[in-house]
Design a protein around this motif. Structure first.
Motif, short mmCIF file in Angstrom:
data_model
loop_
_atom_site.label_atom_id
_atom_site.label_comp_id
_atom_site.label_asym_id
_atom_site.label_seq_id
_atom_site.Cartn_x
_atom_site.Cartn_y
_atom_site.Cartn_z
N GLU A 390 0.79 -1.16 -0.02
CA GLU A 390 -0.11 -0.05 -0.05
C GLU A 390 0.75 1.14 -0.15
N LEU A 391 1.77 1.35 0.57
CA LEU A 391 2.91 2.50 0.77
C LEU A 391 3.46 2.53 -0.67
N LEU A 392 3.89 1.65 -1.04
CA LEU A 392 4.66 1.65 -2.31
C LEU A 392 3.84 2.31 -3.32
N ALA A 393 2.83 1.67 -3.35
CA ALA A 393 1.75 2.31 -4.54
C ALA A 393 1.27 3.79 -4.19
N GLY A 394 0.99 4.17 -2.89
CA GLY A 394 0.81 5.59 -2.57
C GLY A 394 2.00 6.38 -2.87
N SER A 395 2.88 5.99 -3.01
CA SER A 395 4.34 6.85 -3.06
C SER A 395 4.75 6.81 -4.62
N GLY A 396 3.88 6.39 -5.50
CA GLY A 396 3.93 6.09 -7.13
C GLY A 396 4.80 4.91 -7.46
N HIS A 397 4.94 3.63 -6.87
CA HIS A 397 5.47 2.72 -7.18
C HIS A 397 4.78 1.42 -7.07
N PRO A 398 3.47 1.40 -7.85
CA PRO A 398 2.70 0.30 -7.74
C PRO A 398 3.06 -0.83 -8.38
N ASP A 399 4.11 -0.62 -9.30
CA ASP A 399 4.74 -1.86 -10.03
C ASP A 399 6.18 -2.21 -9.32
N GLY A 400 6.49 -1.56 -8.41
CA GLY A 400 7.82 -2.20 -7.64
C GLY A 400 9.01 -1.21 -8.01
N LEU A 401 9.86 -1.45 -7.48
CA LEU A 401 11.26 -0.65 -8.01
C LEU A 401 12.24 -1.47 -7.86
N THR A 402 13.60 -0.86 -8.23
CA THR A 402 14.92 -1.56 -7.94
C THR A 402 15.89 -0.71 -7.34
N LEU A 403 16.34 -1.45 -6.09
CA LEU A 403 17.20 -0.52 -5.37
C LEU A 403 18.72 -1.23 -5.20
N THR A 404 19.87 -0.54 -4.95
CA THR A 404 21.23 -1.01 -4.94
C THR A 404 21.32 -1.18 -3.45
N ALA A 405 21.95 -2.38 -2.80
CA ALA A 405 22.10 -2.56 -1.29
C ALA A 405 23.65 -3.08 -1.32
N ILE A 406 24.46 -2.43 -0.68
CA ILE A 406 25.65 -2.69 -0.33
C ILE A 406 25.84 -3.31 1.05
N HIS A 407 26.54 -4.49 1.13
CA HIS A 407 26.74 -5.31 2.29
C HIS A 407 28.05 -5.86 2.69
N SER A 408 28.53 -6.26 3.64
CA SER A 408 29.97 -6.78 3.87
C SER A 408 29.60 -8.24 3.27
N ASP A 409 30.90 -8.92 3.09
CA ASP A 409 30.81 -10.01 2.28
C ASP A 409 30.92 -11.60 3.15
N PRO A 410 31.26 -11.40 4.47
CA PRO A 410 31.28 -12.73 5.05
C PRO A 410 29.95 -13.44 5.18
#
Length: 562
Positions: A390-410
């Motif tokens: 609901e929040l994603l649709a209300g913020s203009g992303h009803p079809d989803g979105l793609t994000l970049t997440a960085i993390h340590s590799d252990p």
């Protein structure tokens, strides 16, 4: 099976001196320059070659108050009104150095080296996340740092930094002579000695002026004041420490030196099962940078102590990013989408031997204040994917979105990242996961102008008593680029109050405001429940709470191989 070939000696207590301690870890340390250390894995190594004015003594019983109480290290004594080290106003500390401490070059460690270390702590190049403690406490530190940032520009050289340090002073930090120095504070601060015991608050020799903080060049020219020194460092391969010829036991009341050599393997992140097998056979003596333990099967993990809970892991959004997470609704949707209980199962399955709780805020239980201000109240921590959609649709992303997440590799960190990505995929958010070695991950997090949207981090307590500010201030001010004037005012009011009963509501309000703005998503709290797995030769290993309950390497000695 490792075969002992080095000469060994046995003293009257039965402690064998000599041999090579072998550790195995996941890639390069996040920091080797002491002034940039703000993680327990790096601190575990720098403790061997970098001393502070105050530190912590390894105590066999981690439940003892002595295990979490700072003790003198380079300082001759803890300043108090009884030894004329603490002024009547509670804002002036006079520290006298104990005689005899030397750098591995043979030159004495002086009060001027301590002042240089404080200036390097405030350098704008890759500053540690503990810096806000000092800019809000030490007179003139905030101004010094701000002017340093302005003077350095976007691409300073080592010569630029050294020139600023040589021509500017921190008003509240100065040397009276080679053996004495003064700290002047903006307010009485009950935890100031704990702040001075942080690994990043280490003296710096003049030779460091030739290098950028924690640069590859500096890592090849580290100087030592502790029992060991860095003999060689091959990035991505190995770090080797050897005895510091200038160190003397009678000048160091905390550390010991029982080994001829310490080798830290720094290859690709080891598989936990394979590493456990190598520990059992003695091919490796201790793990470094990862936790490997033997949890009791079928028995719920119980905390070793109520004091040691870490916020581990949590999500942090890029405060300067221009992607979808700039919208608070997107950040809130991500918080609702994550199944924290499933994430706890992932951590338990990694066999790190920790007790795990779903995080209902940024401040762990058993601390000075624990508001439980969960910004994403979900049944049993299982998440609310419908609310997230609901929040994603209300913020203009009803079809989803793609994000970049960085993390340590252990492996454990990678498993956590994959679990989060799986949860978000169910609400239409695709995470492009970018695993990085710990050192590169730290550098990317410290540069919010980089192209990333969110990251997976952890935060262990820097000290365990009177630590209201450890989590609230680190997360309110420690995220590069995150600014909120109202949070700043609340932090100042909380720091001004010496009465915990008055300060606690203010810190709780800091926590609530930070979480309302959603720069972070708290996920889990963790604390050790069983000792780490050790090789069969390891003796004298004592967990140190301020090292995340990892073993203090300065107490370790090696028994005969079996």
């Amino acid at each position: 099976m490792f075969t002992e070939t080095e000469p060994v000696r046995v003293d009257l207590r039965g402690i064998r001196t000599g041999g090579t301690l072998r550790l195995r870890g996941p890639g390069d340390p996040a920091a080797l320059d002491p002034s940039r250390v703000d993680d327990v894995a790096s601190a575990r190594l720098t403790r061997l070659y970098a001393r502070q004015l105050f530190t912590y003594r390894a105590e066999p019983d981690v439940r003892s108050w002595q295990a979490i109480a700072p003790v003198p290290d380079l300082a001759a004594r803890i300043p108090s009104i009884y030894n004329a080290g603490l002024g009547a106003s509670g804002t002036t500390y006079v520290v006298h150095l104990r005689p005899g401490a030397r750098w591995d070059t043979g030159r004495p460690v002086t009060a001027h080296d301590v002042v240089r270390g404080m200036k390097r702590l405030a350098s704008p190049v890759r500053p540690p996340s503990v810096l806000p403690y000092f800019t809000s406490t030490v007179r003139g530190m905030a101004r010094f740092h701000a002017e340093f940032v302005a003077a350095a520009g976007t691409d300073p050289t080592a010569a630029d930094l050294a020139a600023f340090q040589d021509s500017h002073e921190i008003a509240g930090v100065f040397a009276l002579d080679d053996e004495s120095l003064v700290f002047e504070l903006v307010r009485p601060t009950l935890d100031f000695i704990s702040m001075l015991a942080l690994p990043a608050v280490a003296p710096a020799p003049a030779e460091y002026d030739a290098y950028l903080p924690d640069s590859p060049e500096l890592r090849q020219h580290l100087r030592a004041s502790g029992p060991y020194r860095v003999a060689s460092y091959e990035p991505g391969r190995e770090l080797v420490l050897e005895p510091n010829p200038a160190w003397r036991q009678d000048t160091d009341p905390v550390r010991r030196r029982h080994l001829d050599r310490i080798e830290v393997g720094l290859g690709a992140a080891p598989d936990p099962v394979e590493l456990a097998g190598r520990l059992r056979t003695g091919e490796v003596d201790l793990a470094w940078g990862v936790r490997v333990a033997e949890p009791h099967p079928g028995r719920p993990a119980e905390p070793t102590t109520g004091l040691g809970w870490s916020l581990d892991p949590y999500l942090a959004f890029n405060p300067r990013g221009d992607g979808p997470p700039r919208d608070p609704a997107v950040r809130q949707a991500i918080g609702y989408a994550i199944d924290k209980a499933a994430l706890a199962d992932v951590v338990v399955a990694s066999r790190t031997g920790t007790a795990v709780r779903v995080a209902g805020g940024i401040v762990p239980p058993h601390n000075d204040f624990h508001a439980g201000a969960d910004p994403y109240p979900t049944p049993g921590g299982r998440g609310l994917p419908e609310r997230a959609r609901e929040l994603l649709a209300g913020s203009g992303h009803p079809d989803g979105l793609t994000l970049t997440a960085i993390h340590s590799d252990p492996p454990e960190a990678a498993a956590v990242a994959r679990s989060i990505a799986a949860d978000l995929s169910r609400v239409g958010v695709t995470l492009r996961l970018v695993p990085l070695p710990p050192a590169r991950h730290r550098a990317r997090v410290a540069d919010p102008s980089g192209e990333w949207d969110l990251t997976v981090l952890s935060l262990a307590p820097d000290w365990f008593h009177g630590n209201a500010r450890v989590f609230a201030q680190r997360l309110a001010h420690g995220l590069a680029g995150y600014l909120d004037p109202e949070v700043d005012r609340l932090v100042e009011r909380a720091l001004d109050s010496l009465d915990p009963r008055r300060a606690a509501p203010l810190w709780q309000e800091v926590e609530r405001r930070v979480l309302a703005d959603l720069p972070v998503v708290p996920l889990l709290f963790q604390t050790p429940a069983v000792p780490p797995l050790r090789g069969p030769r390891v003796r004298g290993a004592v967990p140190l709470p301020t090292l995340g309950f990892d073993d203090d390497l300065s107490t370790v000695w090696l028994d005969a191989p079996h």
